[in-house]
Design a protein around this motif. Sequence first.
Motif, short mmCIF file in Angstrom:
data_model
loop_
_atom_site.label_atom_id
_atom_site.label_comp_id
_atom_site.label_asym_id
_atom_site.label_seq_id
_atom_site.Cartn_x
_atom_site.Cartn_y
_atom_site.Cartn_z
N MET A 1 0.85 -1.18 0.00
CA MET A 1 0.00 0.00 0.00
C MET A 1 0.89 1.24 0.00
O MET A 1 1.83 1.34 0.78
CB MET A 1 -0.89 -0.02 1.24
N VAL A 2 0.59 2.17 -0.87
CA VAL A 2 1.28 3.45 -0.95
C VAL A 2 0.33 4.52 -0.43
O VAL A 2 -0.82 4.60 -0.86
CB VAL A 2 1.70 3.78 -2.40
N THR A 3 0.81 5.31 0.52
CA THR A 3 -0.01 6.37 1.10
C THR A 3 0.65 7.72 0.87
O THR A 3 1.87 7.85 1.03
CB THR A 3 -0.19 6.15 2.62
N ALA A 4 -0.15 8.68 0.50
CA ALA A 4 0.34 10.06 0.34
C ALA A 4 -0.64 10.99 1.03
O ALA A 4 -1.85 10.73 1.10
CB ALA A 4 0.46 10.43 -1.13
N ILE A 5 -0.10 12.07 1.56
CA ILE A 5 -0.91 13.13 2.15
C ILE A 5 -0.72 14.35 1.27
O ILE A 5 0.41 14.78 1.04
CB ILE A 5 -0.49 13.44 3.60
N VAL A 6 -1.81 14.89 0.76
CA VAL A 6 -1.75 16.04 -0.13
C VAL A 6 -2.34 17.24 0.60
O VAL A 6 -3.49 17.21 1.04
CB VAL A 6 -2.51 15.80 -1.45
N LEU A 7 -1.53 18.28 0.77
CA LEU A 7 -1.95 19.52 1.41
C LEU A 7 -2.36 20.49 0.31
O LEU A 7 -1.60 20.71 -0.63
CB LEU A 7 -0.80 20.10 2.23
N ILE A 8 -3.55 21.05 0.42
CA ILE A 8 -4.10 21.87 -0.66
C ILE A 8 -4.50 23.25 -0.16
O ILE A 8 -5.23 23.38 0.83
CB ILE A 8 -5.33 21.18 -1.30
N LYS A 9 -4.05 24.27 -0.90
CA LYS A 9 -4.58 25.62 -0.75
C LYS A 9 -5.62 25.78 -1.85
O LYS A 9 -5.36 25.48 -3.01
CB LYS A 9 -3.48 26.67 -0.91
N ARG B 1 6.33 4.93 6.19
CA ARG B 1 5.97 3.91 7.16
C ARG B 1 4.76 4.39 7.95
O ARG B 1 4.65 5.56 8.25
CB ARG B 1 7.14 3.72 8.11
N ALA B 2 3.86 3.47 8.30
CA ALA B 2 2.68 3.82 9.10
C ALA B 2 2.88 3.36 10.53
O ALA B 2 3.40 2.27 10.77
CB ALA B 2 1.44 3.15 8.52
N PHE B 3 2.47 4.17 11.47
CA PHE B 3 2.64 3.85 12.88
C PHE B 3 1.32 3.80 13.65
O PHE B 3 1.33 3.77 14.86
CB PHE B 3 3.59 4.85 13.55
N SER B 4 0.19 3.79 12.95
CA SER B 4 -1.09 3.70 13.64
C SER B 4 -1.29 2.27 14.14
O SER B 4 -0.70 1.32 13.63
CB SER B 4 -2.23 4.07 12.69
#
Length: 92
Positions: A1-9, A76-79
């Motif tokens: 699984m690939v996870t990305a966080i996208v911050l948007i204005k 890496r995920a730490f949840s």
Amino acid sequence: MVTAIVLIKSERDQISSLAKGLIEVKGVAEVYSVAGRYDLVVVVKVQQMDELAECISDDMRKQRGIVETETLIAFRAFSDQELAIGYDLGLD
């Protein structure tokens, strides 16, 4: 699984409609309206990097109202949930 966080204005009058449009994009797991430097935070979860490029570079960019983005790729995920999945697979 690939996870990305996208911050948007976003354009101020487009935040709500943009959020509704983004949640419909394949690969987008969650969209948050936030306070601070950015207006929206989008969590993208896909199986392959190619899908990430398609989701962010192709599909998300078609959405109206985006002024600026910053994309963070998760290593890496730490949840608790992600860690439990890793242990179920025998991964450390």
